[in-house]
Motif scaffolding. Sequence first.
Motif, PDB file in Angstrom:
ATOM      1  N   GLU A 150      66.526  84.269  -0.020  1.00  0.00           N
ATOM      2  CA  GLU A 150      66.952  83.782   1.290  1.00  0.00           C
ATOM      3  C   GLU A 150      67.818  84.848   1.975  1.00  0.00           C
ATOM      4  O   GLU A 150      68.689  85.430   1.326  1.00  0.00           O
ATOM      5  CB  GLU A 150      67.762  82.488   1.090  1.00  0.00           C
ATOM      6  CG  GLU A 150      68.143  81.834   2.380  1.00  0.00           C
ATOM      7  CD  GLU A 150      68.966  80.559   2.144  1.00  0.00           C
ATOM      8  OE1 GLU A 150      68.927  79.976   1.041  1.00  0.00           O
ATOM      9  OE2 GLU A 150      69.660  80.168   3.100  1.00  0.00           O
ATOM     10  N   LEU A 154      62.231  91.389   6.247  1.00  0.00           N
ATOM     11  CA  LEU A 154      60.830  91.702   5.955  1.00  0.00           C
ATOM     12  C   LEU A 154      60.471  93.019   6.638  1.00  0.00           C
ATOM     13  O   LEU A 154      60.694  93.181   7.841  1.00  0.00           O
ATOM     14  CB  LEU A 154      59.956  90.563   6.498  1.00  0.00           C
ATOM     15  CG  LEU A 154      58.496  90.582   6.071  1.00  0.00           C
ATOM     16  CD1 LEU A 154      58.368  90.212   4.595  1.00  0.00           C
ATOM     17  CD2 LEU A 154      57.675  89.600   6.914  1.00  0.00           C
ATOM     18  N   ALA A 223      56.464  84.336   1.202  1.00  0.00           N
ATOM     19  CA  ALA A 223      57.424  83.243   1.440  1.00  0.00           C
ATOM     20  C   ALA A 223      57.091  82.041   0.550  1.00  0.00           C
ATOM     21  O   ALA A 223      57.967  81.527  -0.161  1.00  0.00           O
ATOM     22  CB  ALA A 223      57.406  82.850   2.919  1.00  0.00           C
ATOM     23  N   VAL A 230      59.368  82.063   6.500  1.00  0.00           N
ATOM     24  CA  VAL A 230      59.399  83.421   7.048  1.00  0.00           C
ATOM     25  C   VAL A 230      59.304  83.376   8.569  1.00  0.00           C
ATOM     26  O   VAL A 230      58.559  82.563   9.129  1.00  0.00           O
ATOM     27  CB  VAL A 230      58.296  84.315   6.408  1.00  0.00           C
ATOM     28  CG1 VAL A 230      56.892  83.809   6.700  1.00  0.00           C
ATOM     29  CG2 VAL A 230      58.427  85.764   6.848  1.00  0.00           C
ATOM     30  N   ALA A 269      60.102  92.403   1.027  1.00  0.00           N
ATOM     31  CA  ALA A 269      61.316  91.652   1.351  1.00  0.00           C
ATOM     32  C   ALA A 269      62.478  92.373   0.686  1.00  0.00           C
ATOM     33  O   ALA A 269      62.441  92.638  -0.522  1.00  0.00           O
ATOM     34  CB  ALA A 269      61.200  90.231   0.809  1.00  0.00           C
ATOM     35  N   LEU A 295      63.355  86.360   5.862  1.00  0.00           N
ATOM     36  CA  LEU A 295      63.047  85.186   5.035  1.00  0.00           C
ATOM     37  C   LEU A 295      64.236  84.242   5.081  1.00  0.00           C
ATOM     38  O   LEU A 295      65.392  84.678   4.949  1.00  0.00           O
ATOM     39  CB  LEU A 295      62.726  85.635   3.620  1.00  0.00           C
ATOM     40  CG  LEU A 295      61.360  86.340   3.632  1.00  0.00           C
ATOM     41  CD1 LEU A 295      61.420  87.683   2.965  1.00  0.00           C
ATOM     42  CD2 LEU A 295      60.288  85.452   3.053  1.00  0.00           C
TER      43      LEU A 295
END
Length: 321
Positions: A150, A154, A223, A230, A269, A295
């Motif tokens: 979290e 990205l 995701a 996302v 990510a 994300l």
Amino acid sequence: MSGREQAFITALRQIAGDPAARNLSDDAAVLPRPSGDLVLSHDIIVENVHYFPSDPPETVAQKLVGVNLSDLAAKGAKPIGALMGYSLGPDYKWDQAFLKGLESVCHQYNLPLLGGDTVAVPRHTGHFSAMTVIGLAPSCGVPDRRAAKEGDELWVTSPIGDAGFGLNLLKQKKNINHSAQEKLVQAYRSPEPRLKEGIWLAPHVHAMADISDGLLIDAERIANASGLAVRIRLDRVPLSSEAISCFGDTKSTRLQAVTAGDDYQLIMACAANKRQELLKLSKEKQFDLYRVGQLTAGSGLSLFYGAEPIKQPDRLGYLHG
Ligand SMILES: Nc1ncnc2c1ncn2[C@@H]1O[C@H](COP(=O)(O)OP(=O)(O)OP(=O)(O)O)[C@@H](O)[C@H]1O
Ligand SMILES: Cc1ncc(C[n+]2csc(CCOP(=O)(O)O)c2C)c(N)n1
Ligand SMILES: [Mg+2]
């Protein structure tokens, strides 16, 4: 992935229970070995599905090797060998030209061809070929598609959409007579796996994958696999100057670029506090890296152009079937 493909892979998960299979949720399997983990992946390409019968056979060989090595790139792995499956068609000359392309692309990536299998197929069966690639895992550990956190940002390598635009040009049966058009068709026919970038990026990412089916669908897969939502900024997606010169820079061309697939760029990510480190890396190693989203807690994908929310396209990427 179509409903049928999805259901089939879900059923395969019952069989592929070994942890090395990563629940069939990653680009590749990771087999632990005392001398260093191995990364393994397999992709098939089929005439009229992945390439046109009119594509030069040399480029079909480049595509076979390129799409397979792209899965190793996404895991930061160094290729050490490949096995090939091949359907022998009625056209001897085609097979000879394919072999020429194969020799050259294996040489280009220093990829030893270790074996495989050849079958003669009935005259009207479409041509296909397949490859298993084997790579050495990076010492930092193999990035997993399921490990985004979290708050991660990205990022993608560049450009996005060229191959999809090249495919469009070929579908329209236009004369390809302009260098920008040639570049787009080349991106479609001869994808270049981001092997060096994958190795450089692996120590800095939480999750990484390659973009084969489309930026949106592959971002959503990261995701979903990580239990997150996302958000993607369409305006930040890197289009090439060739794509813009042929198709313009509109919301609709951008939507096409993020849903077409065949990019074989990397999507990752990374912790938000790694932003400067990533920018420094891309500057030092001279490759382009773009921050295209984030994300967050929750699930699903949301799309923005600047601050403006955009309605999701009907199709997030390429679906088989
Ligand atoms: N026939 C099969 N047998 C075993 N595993 C399979 C089979 N088909 C797909 N898989 C596995 O299912 C997962 C998803 O498959 P998919 O083809 O979407 O792989 P991918 O690497 O994400 O995409 P791409 O093929 O575009 O590189 C992967 O882990 C893959 O190894
Ligand atoms: C002739 C022709 N029509 C359509 C496409 C587009 N396409 C086919 S498969 C695929 C995703 C990657 O494949 P996979 O998921 O099997 O790895 C994409 C984007 C193409 N390349 N050629
Ligand atoms: Mg993949």
